[in-house]
Design an enzyme around this catalytic site. Structure first.
Site, PDB file in Angstrom:
ATOM      1  N   LYS A  54      -1.403   2.441 -11.092  1.00 17.00           N
ATOM      2  CA  LYS A  54      -2.509   2.470 -12.063  1.00 17.00           C
ATOM      3  C   LYS A  54      -3.780   1.900 -11.439  1.00 17.00           C
ATOM      4  O   LYS A  54      -4.885   2.424 -11.636  1.00 17.00           O
ATOM      5  CB  LYS A  54      -2.112   1.686 -13.330  1.00 17.00           C
ATOM      6  CG  LYS A  54      -1.034   2.401 -14.134  1.00 17.00           C
ATOM      7  CD  LYS A  54      -0.398   1.508 -15.199  1.00 17.00           C
ATOM      8  CE  LYS A  54       0.823   2.201 -15.803  1.00 17.00           C
ATOM      9  NZ  LYS A  54       1.565   1.360 -16.765  1.00 17.00           N
ATOM     10  N   GLN A  98       1.719  -4.514 -19.434  1.00 17.75           N
ATOM     11  CA  GLN A  98       2.795  -3.754 -18.786  1.00 17.75           C
ATOM     12  C   GLN A  98       4.147  -4.125 -19.403  1.00 17.75           C
ATOM     13  O   GLN A  98       4.484  -5.302 -19.520  1.00 17.75           O
ATOM     14  CB  GLN A  98       2.792  -4.044 -17.273  1.00 17.75           C
ATOM     15  CG  GLN A  98       3.808  -3.248 -16.495  1.00 17.75           C
ATOM     16  CD  GLN A  98       3.555  -1.738 -16.523  1.00 17.75           C
ATOM     17  OE1 GLN A  98       2.420  -1.286 -16.408  1.00 17.75           O
ATOM     18  NE2 GLN A  98       4.606  -0.958 -16.700  1.00 17.75           N
ATOM     19  N   ASP A 121      -2.990   2.311 -23.955  1.00 14.15           N
ATOM     20  CA  ASP A 121      -1.622   2.823 -23.828  1.00 14.15           C
ATOM     21  C   ASP A 121      -1.234   3.645 -25.066  1.00 14.15           C
ATOM     22  O   ASP A 121      -0.260   4.387 -25.043  1.00 14.15           O
ATOM     23  CB  ASP A 121      -0.633   1.646 -23.706  1.00 14.15           C
ATOM     24  CG  ASP A 121      -0.040   1.538 -22.305  1.00 14.15           C
ATOM     25  OD1 ASP A 121      -0.119   2.527 -21.557  1.00 14.15           O
ATOM     26  OD2 ASP A 121       0.491   0.465 -21.982  1.00 14.15           O
TER      27      ASP A 121
END
Ligand code: NAD
Length: 297
Positions: A54, A98, A121
């Protein structure tokens, strides 16, 4: 028949190029670069790999990013206080915590503490709820990336039977909603969602025109479980021990690729299928957050 390959790496590269252009245009208009804050709690080798990918993608498209590494002993209260600071920081456009989190932390609670307008997200209940009723929202990156693949390869889903194996909040459930609800040719499918309690999985997968597999079980889908001409999207990423590899493992999807591809019309490889699209859609979401496109202020 041998399936045509859905090349997620290639489509992701194109998507990232578009995002790069949009970021440049945004900055040419006098705005600062979009900023993504990644929060990584504890140590998990797979998470490190994902965060690395990422971060590299951010650099590639001109998005600034920072990874905040927090100890796995952090309390829920401390973590949520840190997230609250990020929520209030106007220089932070997107926040990504995460997953997975250490066991003592509830992912639900932590995700809910993120300002939904920075939830790139697309996991916050506000975004999931809006997605479900067809309102603009941050879309969970993996499902959004799958829809982009259908669009890129002109694989319409309207009126088809889409079977999703896996019902998680981050992949299975949202892709089933998008496939069922999205307007136009790349939605409007009839969907069946299977999970580990589904009896006789084959009874469902065999009738799929579109099969999305996100179970995290290597070789779960075998050729006798699918019909000729099925479109297969293999989301699974499994590390299977392999002494012949330097890393000691091979990455595999949830389908027995070599044999299923002989019956399918289209199939995604692992790696190089859905994974790169997930990262590309995160870049898109971060730019949308910087522009306040989903939730205008
Ligand atoms: P999860 O563990 O949260 O959910 C797995 C789902 O699969 C559950 O609903 C479970 O009931 C179902 N399942 C498990 N075994 C099954 C079986 N034998 N038959 C039917 N259903 C079964 O996992 P997740 O986070 O949704 O991830 C699934 C897989 O996708 C993992 O391999 C993960 O690494 C991968 N993944 C890939 C990407 C990507 O970008 N390619 C993104 C997210 C997750």
């Amino acid at each position: 028949m041998s399936a045509k390959i859905i090349d997620g790496k290639k489509v992701a590269k194109l998507t990232r190029k578009e995002v790069r252009q949009d970021v440049d245009d945004w900055m040419d208009d006098g705005h600062r670069a979009p900023f993504l804050q990644v929060v990584l709690v504890g140590t998990n080798p797979a998470s490190d790999v994902y965060v690395g990918a990422k971060t590299r993608a951010c650099k590639d498209v001109g998005i600034e990013t920072d990874t905040m590494r927090l100890p796995d002993t952090i309390s829920a209260k401390e973590l949520k206080a840190t997230i609250q600071e990020l929520n209030e920081d106007d220089t932070v456009d997107g926040i990504l915590v995460q997953l997975p989190l250490p066991n003592h932390l509830s992912a639900h609670d932590v995700i809910e503490s993120i300002d939904y307008r920075k939830d790139v997200d697309g996991f916050h209940p506000m975004n999931v709820g809006r997605l479900t009723v067809g309102q603009p929202s941050f879309r969970s990156c993996t499902p959004a990336g799958i829809i982009e693949l259908f669009k890129h390869y002109s694989i319409p889903t309207k009126g088809k039977h889409a079977v999703v194996v896996g019902a998680s909040n981050i992949v299975g459930r949202p892709i089933s909603i998008l496939l069922n609800k999205e307007s136009g040719e790349y939605g409007k499918a009839t969907t069946t969602v299977c999970h580990k309690y589904t009896k006789d999985l084959t009874q469902h997968t065999i009738s799929a025109d579109i099969l999305v597999v996100a179970a995290g079980q290597p070789n779960l889908i075998k050729p006798e479980m699918v019909k000729e001409g099925v479109v297969v999207i293999d989301v699974g990423i499994n590390r299977v021990a392999d002494e012949t590899k330097d890393k000691g493992y091979t990455l595999m999807g949830d389908c027995h690729f070599e044999s299923v591809k002989e019956k399918a019309s289209w199939i995604t490889p692992v790696p190089g299928g859905v994974g790169p699209m997930t990262v590309a859609m995160l870049m898109k979401n971060t730019l949308l957050a910087a522009k306040n496109s989903i939730y205008p202020q």
